[in-house]
Design a protein around this motif. Sequence first.
Motif, short mmCIF file in Angstrom:
data_model
loop_
_atom_site.label_atom_id
_atom_site.label_comp_id
_atom_site.label_asym_id
_atom_site.label_seq_id
_atom_site.Cartn_x
_atom_site.Cartn_y
_atom_site.Cartn_z
N VAL A 56 3.12 -17.16 9.14
CA VAL A 56 2.41 -16.68 10.33
C VAL A 56 2.84 -17.54 11.52
CG1 VAL A 56 0.16 -16.22 11.37
CG2 VAL A 56 0.46 -15.99 8.88
N PHE A 57 3.18 -16.88 12.61
CA PHE A 57 3.69 -17.60 13.77
C PHE A 57 2.83 -17.33 15.00
CE2 PHE A 57 7.30 -16.87 10.98
CZ PHE A 57 7.87 -18.14 10.90
N PHE B 4 14.22 -10.97 -0.17
CA PHE B 4 14.21 -10.17 1.06
C PHE B 4 12.94 -10.46 1.84
CE2 PHE B 4 12.23 -7.54 -2.16
CZ PHE B 4 11.18 -6.91 -1.52
N THR B 5 12.95 -10.13 3.12
CA THR B 5 11.78 -10.33 3.99
C THR B 5 11.54 -9.06 4.81
OG1 THR B 5 13.02 -11.16 5.92
CG2 THR B 5 12.39 -12.77 4.24
N ILE C 147 6.05 -12.82 9.10
CA ILE C 147 7.15 -12.32 8.29
C ILE C 147 6.80 -12.61 6.83
CG2 ILE C 147 9.57 -12.61 7.64
CD1 ILE C 147 10.25 -13.14 10.51
N THR C 148 6.86 -11.57 6.00
CA THR C 148 6.54 -11.71 4.59
C THR C 148 7.83 -11.83 3.79
OG1 THR C 148 4.48 -10.46 4.80
CG2 THR C 148 5.44 -10.63 2.59
N ALA D 15 8.10 -23.85 13.62
CA ALA D 15 7.30 -24.01 12.41
C ALA D 15 6.17 -22.98 12.41
CB ALA D 15 6.73 -25.42 12.35
N PRO D 16 5.81 -22.46 11.26
CA PRO D 16 4.71 -21.48 11.19
C PRO D 16 3.36 -22.15 11.44
CG PRO D 16 5.40 -22.06 8.98
CD PRO D 16 6.38 -22.74 9.92
N THR D 17 2.43 -21.37 11.93
CA THR D 17 1.06 -21.88 12.11
C THR D 17 0.27 -21.81 10.81
OG1 THR D 17 0.29 -19.68 12.79
CG2 THR D 17 1.03 -21.19 14.53
#
Length: 291
Positions: free
Chosen positions: A130-131, A154-155, A168-169, A208-210
Amino acid sequence: MSARGGKRALYMLLYFKSGAGIDNIISDQKDGGQYLRNRQGNQTLSQKMAEELCPNSVFLRMPVTSIDQSQGGHCTVYTDGGVSFQCRRVIVSVPTSLYHQILFKPALPKGKATLSDNTATGYYTKVIYVFKEPWWQTAGLSGVLDSDKGPIIFTRDTSIPVDDQWSITCFLVGDKGRNWSKLPRAVRLQQAWEQFSRSFGEFVDVPAPTNTLEMDWTKEALFLGAPCPITTPGVLTKVGSELATPVGRVHFVGTEASREWRGYMEGAVRSGQRGGAEVVKALLAESMPRF
């Protein structure tokens, strides 16, 4: 292709066909397999449906241990919590690979037992980054990564712009994902992030992601994998037609029992509708006067 190789490919081909082809099942375009996502998560659908039911209609945390229809005219469903229920019909919606966790009285016929004993789910983990903002969209990127190196295979961009939610998963699947899952959590997440940031870092600075979320479906006792139970070679040819066949007063549904969108939520819904229609038809037939 050898006969054995053909048997291995049969389920894969059936899977592709149910989603109108491999290009369609991986597509993000309209009517594609990756086109629609629920804004607040799929669980919201279950919760909203439950709200429309009468109080005490839904019972949670009560895994079914036994289904007894040996007395005739009704079924008795026993649960792990010691609570039992009597009903005229039962719909079983757990994956075929978990039928062995339920004691059926009388026992399931040979075909159903063969399906249960020879069906398995694959390894499937999601790691969601999560960004604060959609940096990949700003850079003109799709957020899609495809790799044969792993651990991320994959994403997909799973953002919800209206909620200012940017994510992004990442999907970690198959043998590479399974081997990765055996590592300590800190090492797992470090390896996944290194691959993710390195891959996208070739084109843009990756912040960096949150938040980082991890979901390993193989560790869920009532799933033991994802996304869809598959049969071992030869089983589909011999008893595949019995996937959706009722046994007495017990009916069987699940995404693997759907003719369309097998392995997807769409397939699960279609299968549930089919099972519900079967029960309604059976109950109406029972209520008809006999002369």
